[in-house]
Scaffold this motif. Sequence first.
Motif, mmCIF file in Angstrom:
data_model
loop_
_atom_site.group_PDB
_atom_site.id
_atom_site.type_symbol
_atom_site.label_atom_id
_atom_site.label_comp_id
_atom_site.label_asym_id
_atom_site.label_seq_id
_atom_site.Cartn_x
_atom_site.Cartn_y
_atom_site.Cartn_z
ATOM 1 N N HIS A 282 35.771 24.412 33.769
ATOM 2 C CA HIS A 282 35.646 24.263 32.181
ATOM 3 C C HIS A 282 37.001 24.099 31.664
ATOM 4 N N ALA A 283 38.014 24.593 32.243
ATOM 5 C CA ALA A 283 39.522 24.005 31.425
ATOM 6 C C ALA A 283 39.669 22.883 31.679
ATOM 7 N N ALA A 284 39.633 22.351 32.847
ATOM 8 C CA ALA A 284 40.015 20.961 32.990
ATOM 9 C C ALA A 284 39.146 19.979 32.260
ATOM 10 N N ARG A 285 37.879 20.059 31.954
ATOM 11 C CA ARG A 285 37.203 19.303 31.179
ATOM 12 C C ARG A 285 37.505 19.416 29.743
ATOM 13 N N THR A 286 37.584 20.562 29.095
ATOM 14 C CA THR A 286 37.985 20.706 27.660
ATOM 15 C C THR A 286 39.376 20.549 27.180
ATOM 16 N N LEU A 287 40.346 20.588 28.287
ATOM 17 C CA LEU A 287 41.850 20.609 28.250
ATOM 18 C C LEU A 287 42.185 18.964 28.525
ATOM 19 N N GLY A 288 41.429 18.393 29.403
ATOM 20 C CA GLY A 288 41.793 17.171 29.806
ATOM 21 C C GLY A 288 42.908 16.818 30.704
ATOM 22 N N ARG A 289 43.340 18.045 31.245
ATOM 23 C CA ARG A 289 44.339 18.054 32.322
ATOM 24 C C ARG A 289 44.099 18.789 33.433
ATOM 25 N N PRO A 290 44.620 18.520 34.638
ATOM 26 C CA PRO A 290 44.125 19.351 35.850
ATOM 27 C C PRO A 290 44.748 20.777 35.564
ATOM 28 N N VAL A 291 44.053 21.708 36.056
ATOM 29 C CA VAL A 291 44.105 23.192 35.922
ATOM 30 C C VAL A 291 44.268 23.695 37.265
ATOM 31 N N LYS A 292 45.279 24.526 37.710
ATOM 32 C CA LYS A 292 45.389 25.184 38.902
ATOM 33 C C LYS A 292 45.666 26.810 38.962
ATOM 34 N N TRP A 293 45.129 27.305 39.780
ATOM 35 C CA TRP A 293 45.220 28.997 39.970
ATOM 36 C C TRP A 293 45.412 29.261 41.267
ATOM 37 N N THR A 294 46.402 30.348 41.564
ATOM 38 C CA THR A 294 46.574 30.628 42.919
ATOM 39 C C THR A 294 46.353 32.381 42.766
ATOM 40 N N ASP A 295 45.820 32.980 43.583
ATOM 41 C CA ASP A 295 45.480 34.180 43.449
ATOM 42 C C ASP A 295 46.848 34.872 44.224
ATOM 43 N N THR A 296 47.150 36.035 43.532
ATOM 44 C CA THR A 296 48.232 36.821 44.211
ATOM 45 C C THR A 296 47.779 37.700 44.932
ATOM 46 N N ARG A 297 48.595 38.223 46.064
ATOM 47 C CA ARG A 297 48.023 38.895 47.145
ATOM 48 C C ARG A 297 47.588 40.552 46.412
ATOM 49 N N SER A 298 48.172 41.053 45.590
ATOM 50 C CA SER A 298 47.428 42.238 44.754
ATOM 51 C C SER A 298 46.133 41.938 44.172
ATOM 52 N N GLU A 299 46.142 41.051 43.411
ATOM 53 C CA GLU A 299 44.742 40.407 42.870
ATOM 54 C C GLU A 299 43.801 40.331 43.862
ATOM 55 N N SER A 300 44.070 39.655 44.957
ATOM 56 C CA SER A 300 43.110 39.202 45.750
ATOM 57 C C SER A 300 42.420 40.722 46.725
ATOM 58 N N PHE A 301 42.842 41.714 46.607
ATOM 59 C CA PHE A 301 42.602 43.041 46.925
ATOM 60 C C PHE A 301 41.204 43.273 46.014
ATOM 61 N N VAL A 302 41.217 43.067 44.786
ATOM 62 C CA VAL A 302 40.223 43.184 44.093
ATOM 63 C C VAL A 302 39.400 41.949 43.825
ATOM 64 N N SER A 303 39.846 40.687 43.805
ATOM 65 C CA SER A 303 39.122 39.761 43.398
ATOM 66 C C SER A 303 38.394 39.101 44.459
ATOM 67 N N ASP A 304 38.743 39.181 45.603
ATOM 68 C CA ASP A 304 38.025 38.637 46.635
ATOM 69 C C ASP A 304 36.601 39.735 46.968
ATOM 70 N N THR A 305 35.729 39.109 47.854
ATOM 71 C CA THR A 305 34.678 40.027 48.192
ATOM 72 C C THR A 305 35.111 40.701 49.374
#
Length: 789
Positions: A282-305
């Motif tokens: 959604h961000a890439a389409r509405t902002l017209g620029r590439p958008v990147k995200w990389t999970d942090t290790r601590s966040e991965s503990f709750v964000s990953d299945t």
Amino acid sequence: MNKPLDLDSIATMKFGVGQSVPRKEDPVLVRGEGSYSDDVNLDGQLHAALVRSQYPHGTIRSVDTGAALEMEGVVAVITGQDLAEAGYGPIVSTLGFRNRDGSPMSNVARAAFATDKVRYIGDPIAMVVANTPEQARDAVEAVEVDIDPLDAVVEPSQAMNPDAPQIYDDIPQNRVVDFHYGDADAVGKAFRDAAHVTRLPIVSNRVIVASMEPRSAIAEYDSDGGRWTMHMGSQGVFGMRALLAKQVLGVETDKLRIRTRHVGGSFGMKSAVYPEYVGLLHAARTLGRPVKWTDTRSESFVSDTHGRAIELEASLALDEKGRFLAVKLEGFADMGAYLCHVSPMFSTLNLAKNVVSVYRTKLVEVDVAAVLTNTSPMGPYRGAGRPDANYVMERLIDTAAAEMGIDRVTLRRRNHVKPSQMPYATPVETLYDSGEFTALLDKALDAADWKGFGKRRRASEKRGMLRGIGIGQYLEVTAPPVNEMGGIRFEKDGTVTIITGTLDYGQGHASAFAQVLTSRLGVPFDKINLLQGDSDELIAGGGTGGSKSIMASGAAILEASDKVIEKGRAIAAHVLEAAAADIEFADGGFAIVGTDRTIGIMELAAKLREGMALPEDVPDSLDVSHVHESAPSAYPNGCHVAEIEIDPETGMVRIDRYVAVNDFGTIVNPMLVTGQLHGGIVQGFGQAVMERVVYDESGQFVTGSFMDYALPRAEDVPFFDFDSHSVPATTNLLGAKGCGEAGCAGSLPAIMNAIVDAVRPLGIDHVNMPATPQVLWKLIRDARAAQAG
């Protein structure tokens, strides 16, 4: 043509099937030249960070983004309301499971970002997009989310209680599916008529997937073509594109391109669609620029299945001679707060399909409530229910043997499916085509020096240690291979490219697939490339999972090779000035039958590149784009024997000896198979003795980092002793059975049976996973106190 490989004729090929060929990708990786998702950077890219819930359950009153938007470098803050207004579809399970009464399961329509309620610690609420990662993370702290906390439920066994918090208003008792498999009346009668019944409470503990590479993605959008490209880690670009395009974006698949490069582990976890991907697109389409995200290790503990999380009451009915009459599993499967695409298959149907293992169990009943809790969503994890099912059966057998006074080896032999009974129809609608289960068990016991265990136990006792030995015999039902692409392309630079829809995320496909092609076509091994991670190049693809890749892609490569040979025969006939019917193919070359006039396949490809003139009815290329139709599941099986010592003063478990003998059918690359087993065994050891996700009663996440969550290290395990007892499968062209998940399936029961064997003399007949030092120390202390008192 579709002929199986002639293994005898290729046995001496340096790079053929059966040889321990080094992984083609390793030189690139060890030089640090790998390209993972986080290595991808595009001109003008922005960076994203997630606002996540700090509450396990609560009603969202407001989301105030004003302060964040005023911070330096912040370009946008995307909320759930923004995504809803854009019309994106929900993330849902793609399974059509039904309850025991025939009604459909309760699916969960998950909005990417929460708008009404938060349902677990880490639930995404908004995405901040900024010029730098640091600016995005700083601005996350400025987003003010007003939440009215609600009571939470974190234990699956409590989720259906009348007073349990309701996570969704339209899902009574938090139950997604009332799963039932089997003939309840027949199973009930078998238990009533049984001479002996063994019952055990079994827990398959919730674990963190902890892949080496955290999830990462970068999305870009071409406004002229109305088309997205997503660079991301996955287990199959074809399937990921279909899920994202059709389920979430609501567009045709040609409007989305998925590209996956190297992947640093997944074990099932990276196969799912995650909320972050929707926000990025959604961000890439509405902002017209590439958008990147990389999970942090601590966040991965709750964000990953997460993986596993099953609580069962397991029962085994036996006659007076110890023959198995029926097995029954009843209990709860934790789904977490939302469903992934294959929930709840791995903790319901896969239990039923795999619990019979290598035994002539006449009846099976599985009665499991798949329930929602205020915890991170569950997903498939190495084996996806297969290791759990084998663990249950092997623990039941050891316990039944002790209760009935029957030797545990004898009890297994007495109930094995025999080679003379193949093909063997199981009570769970599977058909075993091959296997020699007793011979395999005996081979493992000999390799483990089973008869010499008593002497080693006495030596341990003299040192004040407890020693145990355990068997983990297993059989897995692999995922049925879906239609799979096997493209072969002869490139302008003289190389040959295999195009496949499976995807390597650590397995070593490049070498194994090249070995198959070399064995069939004689193409030089070092001239073969593998293309697998670009959805634009695929016409089909089942991705990698369920230990099916070598069966699916291997068969696709063999069938495509036969098509190459047919095309090459016509071209070679023109070059050699002979009739196509007189052309034969062998050892990488075409020849006129009965003569020494030949042309190699690579030489023929070179002539085509040079623009050789050909008649209209002769193919002008050797390239093939082929789809292999699905084949039946296969049944990898084996026997692991673990020998452990426990220090009763600390409760520490040490594996002293470990043997695994396996039947993987035709083994394409023994070295890769050994590596797969190493990883699976160590992951099983981790779950058995140390890994456990913990939530407190309020739903707060306690084991949120490697400071609180233990993983096994190399020093925790010995060198493993491997051997094979291969009986090729009859259901696929390679005769392969798959091996990727077998390490876990054998190690969980072998290690836990060994632990119980070590403490059984103290009167302890069952230990649930994880058998941590604290758990074992307390059990041993209490048992000794009881014996003394």
